[in-house]
Design a protein around this motif. Structure first.
Motif, PDB file in Angstrom:
ATOM      1  N   LEU A 148      -1.308  -4.444  -2.520  1.00 19.67           N
ATOM      2  CA  LEU A 148      -2.647  -5.002  -2.715  1.00 19.67           C
ATOM      3  C   LEU A 148      -2.855  -6.290  -1.919  1.00 19.67           C
ATOM      4  CD1 LEU A 148      -3.018  -4.303  -6.538  1.00 19.67           C
ATOM      5  CD2 LEU A 148      -4.165  -3.126  -4.658  1.00 19.67           C
ATOM      6  N   SER A 149      -1.759  -6.907  -1.467  1.00 17.54           N
ATOM      7  CA  SER A 149      -1.932  -8.164  -0.730  1.00 17.54           C
ATOM      8  C   SER A 149      -1.612  -7.998   0.761  1.00 17.54           C
ATOM      9  CB  SER A 149      -1.018  -9.242  -1.332  1.00 17.54           C
ATOM     10  OG  SER A 149       0.329  -8.890  -1.087  1.00 17.54           O
ATOM     11  N   LEU A 150      -1.353  -6.769   1.166  1.00 20.94           N
ATOM     12  CA  LEU A 150      -0.874  -6.511   2.530  1.00 20.94           C
ATOM     13  C   LEU A 150      -1.952  -6.752   3.601  1.00 20.94           C
ATOM     14  CD1 LEU A 150       1.641  -5.431   3.925  1.00 20.94           C
ATOM     15  CD2 LEU A 150       0.812  -3.117   3.506  1.00 20.94           C
ATOM     16  N   THR A 151      -1.556  -7.387   4.706  1.00 21.81           N
ATOM     17  CA  THR A 151      -2.515  -7.622   5.795  1.00 21.81           C
ATOM     18  C   THR A 151      -2.121  -6.825   7.046  1.00 21.81           C
ATOM     19  OG1 THR A 151      -1.255  -9.476   6.734  1.00 21.81           O
ATOM     20  CG2 THR A 151      -2.882 -10.019   5.015  1.00 21.81           C
ATOM     21  N   ASP A 152      -3.091  -6.648   7.939  1.00 17.56           N
ATOM     22  CA  ASP A 152      -2.836  -5.930   9.194  1.00 17.56           C
ATOM     23  C   ASP A 152      -1.757  -6.623  10.027  1.00 17.56           C
ATOM     24  OD1 ASP A 152      -4.715  -4.131   8.514  1.00 17.56           O
ATOM     25  OD2 ASP A 152      -6.277  -4.878   9.871  1.00 17.56           O
ATOM     26  N   GLU A 153      -1.784  -7.961  10.000  1.00 13.41           N
ATOM     27  CA  GLU A 153      -0.801  -8.728  10.789  1.00 13.41           C
ATOM     28  C   GLU A 153       0.618  -8.432  10.284  1.00 13.41           C
ATOM     29  OE1 GLU A 153      -3.541 -10.238   9.386  1.00 13.41           O
ATOM     30  OE2 GLU A 153      -4.592 -10.016  11.295  1.00 13.41           O
ATOM     31  N   GLU A 154       0.758  -8.382   8.966  1.00  9.96           N
ATOM     32  CA  GLU A 154       2.090  -8.120   8.406  1.00  9.96           C
ATOM     33  C   GLU A 154       2.583  -6.725   8.815  1.00  9.96           C
ATOM     34  OE1 GLU A 154       2.318 -10.634   4.267  1.00  9.96           O
ATOM     35  OE2 GLU A 154       0.954  -8.920   4.317  1.00  9.96           O
ATOM     36  N   ILE A 155       1.664  -5.772   8.813  1.00  7.57           N
ATOM     37  CA  ILE A 155       2.052  -4.406   9.206  1.00  7.57           C
ATOM     38  C   ILE A 155       2.483  -4.401  10.674  1.00  7.57           C
ATOM     39  CG2 ILE A 155       1.256  -2.019   9.478  1.00  7.57           C
ATOM     40  CD1 ILE A 155      -0.699  -2.541   7.159  1.00  7.57           C
ATOM     41  N   TYR A 156       1.720  -5.078  11.505  1.00  7.97           N
ATOM     42  CA  TYR A 156       2.029  -5.151  12.931  1.00  7.97           C
ATOM     43  C   TYR A 156       3.427  -5.747  13.135  1.00  7.97           C
ATOM     44  CZ  TYR A 156       1.706  -6.417  17.822  1.00  7.97           C
ATOM     45  OH  TYR A 156       1.961  -6.541  19.155  1.00  7.97           O
ATOM     46  N   GLU A 157       3.687  -6.848  12.451  1.00 11.97           N
ATOM     47  CA  GLU A 157       4.996  -7.504  12.601  1.00 11.97           C
ATOM     48  C   GLU A 157       6.137  -6.598  12.148  1.00 11.97           C
ATOM     49  OE1 GLU A 157       5.089 -11.291  10.595  1.00 11.97           O
ATOM     50  OE2 GLU A 157       3.336 -11.918  11.753  1.00 11.97           O
ATOM     51  N   LEU A 192       5.318   1.052   5.904  1.00 12.75           N
ATOM     52  CA  LEU A 192       4.481   0.745   4.735  1.00 12.75           C
ATOM     53  C   LEU A 192       5.305   0.798   3.453  1.00 12.75           C
ATOM     54  CD1 LEU A 192       1.269   2.490   5.988  1.00 12.75           C
ATOM     55  CD2 LEU A 192       1.422   0.097   5.300  1.00 12.75           C
ATOM     56  N   ALA A 193       6.213   1.774   3.358  1.00  9.49           N
ATOM     57  CA  ALA A 193       7.055   1.881   2.160  1.00  9.49           C
ATOM     58  C   ALA A 193       7.944   0.641   2.011  1.00  9.49           C
ATOM     59  CB  ALA A 193       7.903   3.145   2.226  1.00  9.49           C
ATOM     60  N   SER A 194       8.330   0.046   3.142  1.00  9.15           N
ATOM     61  CA  SER A 194       9.210  -1.123   3.063  1.00  9.15           C
ATOM     62  C   SER A 194       8.500  -2.308   2.408  1.00  9.15           C
ATOM     63  CB  SER A 194       9.747  -1.506   4.451  1.00  9.15           C
ATOM     64  OG  SER A 194       8.757  -2.135   5.230  1.00  9.15           O
ATOM     65  N   PHE A 195       7.178  -2.326   2.470  1.00  8.47           N
ATOM     66  CA  PHE A 195       6.438  -3.377   1.761  1.00  8.47           C
ATOM     67  C   PHE A 195       6.368  -3.073   0.263  1.00  8.47           C
ATOM     68  CE2 PHE A 195       4.465  -3.926   6.001  1.00  8.47           C
ATOM     69  CZ  PHE A 195       4.702  -5.280   6.158  1.00  8.47           C
ATOM     70  N   CYS A 196       6.104  -1.814  -0.020  1.00  9.28           N
ATOM     71  CA  CYS A 196       5.872  -1.408  -1.406  1.00  9.28           C
ATOM     72  C   CYS A 196       6.981  -1.871  -2.352  1.00  9.28           C
ATOM     73  CB  CYS A 196       5.728   0.117  -1.450  1.00  9.28           C
ATOM     74  SG  CYS A 196       5.530   0.779  -3.093  1.00  9.28           S
ATOM     75  N   VAL A 197       8.229  -1.804  -1.873  1.00 14.43           N
ATOM     76  CA  VAL A 197       9.379  -2.085  -2.743  1.00 14.43           C
ATOM     77  C   VAL A 197       9.632  -3.588  -2.936  1.00 14.43           C
ATOM     78  CG1 VAL A 197      10.460   0.087  -2.046  1.00 14.43           C
ATOM     79  CG2 VAL A 197      11.107  -2.017  -0.855  1.00 14.43           C
ATOM     80  N   GLU A 198       8.869  -4.414  -2.230  1.00 14.04           N
ATOM     81  CA  GLU A 198       9.136  -5.853  -2.303  1.00 14.04           C
ATOM     82  C   GLU A 198       8.664  -6.502  -3.597  1.00 14.04           C
ATOM     83  OE1 GLU A 198       9.234  -7.140   2.380  1.00 14.04           O
ATOM     84  OE2 GLU A 198       7.360  -7.387   1.283  1.00 14.04           O
ATOM     85  N   LYS A 199       7.732  -5.830  -4.293  1.00 22.22           N
ATOM     86  CA  LYS A 199       7.253  -6.380  -5.569  1.00 22.22           C
ATOM     87  C   LYS A 199       7.104  -5.247  -6.567  1.00 22.22           C
ATOM     88  CE  LYS A 199       5.173 -10.609  -4.042  1.00 22.22           C
ATOM     89  NZ  LYS A 199       3.975 -11.325  -3.659  1.00 22.22           N
ATOM     90  N   PHE A 200       6.821  -5.583  -7.796  1.00 23.62           N
ATOM     91  CA  PHE A 200       6.647  -4.554  -8.825  1.00 23.62           C
ATOM     92  C   PHE A 200       5.353  -3.771  -8.612  1.00 23.62           C
ATOM     93  CE2 PHE A 200       9.914  -6.497 -11.483  1.00 23.62           C
ATOM     94  CZ  PHE A 200      10.461  -5.350 -12.043  1.00 23.62           C
ATOM     95  N   GLY A 201       5.429  -2.476  -8.870  1.00 24.32           N
ATOM     96  CA  GLY A 201       4.229  -1.636  -8.872  1.00 24.32           C
ATOM     97  C   GLY A 201       3.464  -1.714  -7.562  1.00 24.32           C
TER      98      GLY A 201
END
Ligand code: AMP
Length: 309
Positions: free
Chosen positions: A284-293, A270-279
Motif C-alpha cells: 500500500l505504500s509502494l512507489t514507482d521509484e522503489e520498484i524501478y530501484e 513485487l513479491a520481494s516488497f510484499c514480504v517486508e511488512k505484515f499483510g
C-alpha cells in the motif's frame, strides 16, 4: 488499455510469524493480485470476488483508489467474509494453516462484469476450481492468456475439478510443494513436464526465498528471489508475484516465452516488497521509484560477464 480480469479471495487474514501476530487484517488472493497489478500503467484491472456484510468499505476503497474495478465483487450483506489464519515458523518457506473458513465463498457464483468479458488476460487466483472455470466460461472471446494459481487446499478437496480447469489454461503458477502434489513427481523438472501434459503450456514454480522457475516445453528460465535481510511476513507473496506476472503481460500484450521471463522478474520484484511488512501494508505504500530501484537490484544480482573459451 489492456483488460485484466482477476478472480480470487478477498479476505480477512490472521497471521502469526516469529516477528509478531495480527488480528483480522485485509488479505485474500484477489486483493494481493490487484494491489500488485495496479502498479502497471495501461492496465484496466477488475477483481471478481465476494465478501460479507462484515467487510469494511475502506478495504474495498483501497482497490478502487488504485483503479482496480470492483463491480464484480459481490457483497453478501448477511454473510461473513472468507477467513484464513496461518502461522509461520523460523523457516518462513513453510507455513501451517490454522483455519480456513469459507463462509460466503461456499455459495459464491462469480459474475464477470459485461465490459470485462472480453479481457485480454485472465488471472485465476486461488479459489475453488469450479469458480475459476465459471469465470473462463463467461469470457465472450478466448483471452490471449489464461493464468491459474491454486494451492494444496483445493487439491485436497477438488482435485478432479482442478484437473478439468487446467485443460483450459495457458499458464499455471504454483509453489514447489504444490507442484509435487499435483504431479506426483519429486523433481521439479519432471513435475513441470507432467503438468504440461495436464494442459498448461507454461508452468511457473515458485520456490519462496529460492526464486521462481518458468518452464515451457524444453525451455527453462530461473529468476532468483532478492535476498532480503528480513522477511517479516510471506503471506501474499505468491499472489503478489501473480499480480506482477499477469500485470506485466497485460501491459506489454506480449505473451511469448521471452517476455514471460521479464514478467517473472516483475513478479519476483513485487513479491520481494510484499514480504517486508505484515499483510498488505508494504504494497500500500509502494512507489514507482522503489520498484524501478528494485528491478535494477535484480539486474545487478544476476548479470555477469563470463568468457567461455
Ligand atoms: P499466498 O501467501 O500468496 O499463497 O496467499 C495468501 C492469501 O491466500 C491469504 O491472504 C489468504 O486469504 C488466501 N488464502 C488462503 N487460503 C486460501 C484458499 N484455500 N483459497 C483461496 N485463498 C486462500
Amino acid at each position: 488499455m489492456s483488460k485484466l480480469v482477476i478472480v480470487g479471495t478477498v479476505a480477512f487474514d490472521a497471521i502469526e510469524t516469529p516477528f509478531g501476530k495480527t488480528d483480522k487484517i485485509l488479505g485474500g488472493a484477489a486483493t494481493y493480485i490487484g494491489l500488485s497489478a495496479a502498479n502497471f500503467d495501461n492496465v484496466d484491472a477488475a477483481a471478481v470476488s465476494v465478501v460479507g456484510g462484515d467487510f469494511p468499505q475502506e478495504y474495498l476503497d483501497l482497490l478502487t483508489d488504485r483503479k482496480v474495478n470492483i463491480d464484480g465483487v459481490e457483497i453478501v450483506k448477511d454473510g461473513k467474509t472468507f477467513f484464513w489464519s496461518g502461522k509461520y515458523h523460523n523457516d518462513m518457506n513453510s507455513r501451517d494453516t490454522l483455519a480456513t473458513e469459507l463462509n460466503v465463498l461456499e455459495t459464491f457464483t462469480p459474475v464477470v462484469p459485461e465490459n470485462y468479458q472480453n479481457a485480454d488476460i485472465v488471472m485465476l487466483g486461488n479459489l475453488h476450481p469450479l469458480t475459476q472455470q465459471s469465470v473462463l466460461d463467461q469470457m465472450s472471446k478466448k483471452p490471449k492468456l489464461a493464468i491459474l494459481d491454486t494451492m494444496n487446499f483445493w487439491m485436497d478437496i477438488a482435485m478432479e475439478d482442478l484437473k478439468a480447469v487446467l485443460k483450459n489454461v495457458d499458464v499455471i503458477t504454483i509453489n514447489d510443494e504444490e507442484a509435487r502434489q499435483l504431479s506426483g513427481e519429486y523433481s521439479l523438472v519432471n513435475a513441470a513436464k507432467k503438468i504440461h501434459t495436464m494442459g498448461p503450456k507454461y508452468v511457473v514454480i515458485k520456490k519462496g526465498e529460492h526464486g521462481a522457475l518458468l518452464f515451457n516445453e524444453d525451455n527453462m528460465f530461473y529468476a532468483p528471489a532478492l535476498p532480503l535481510a528480513e522477511v517479516f511476513d510471506p503471506t501474499g507473496a505468491g499472489d503478489t508475484f501473480a499480480g506482477g506476472f499477469s500485470g506485466y503481460l497485460a501491459k506489454t500484450g506480449n505473451v511469448s516465452f521471452e517476455n514471460m521471463k521479464k514478467a517473472v522478474i516483475y513478479g519476483s520484484a513485487l513479491a520481494s516488497f510484499c514480504v517486508e511488512k505484515f499483510g498488505t501494508e508494504r504494497m500500500l505504500s509502494l512507489t514507482d521509484e522503489e520498484i524501478y530501484e528494485r528491478l535494477q537490484q535484480f539486474k545487478d544480482l544476476t548479470q555477469f560477464e563470463i568468457e567461455l573459451n
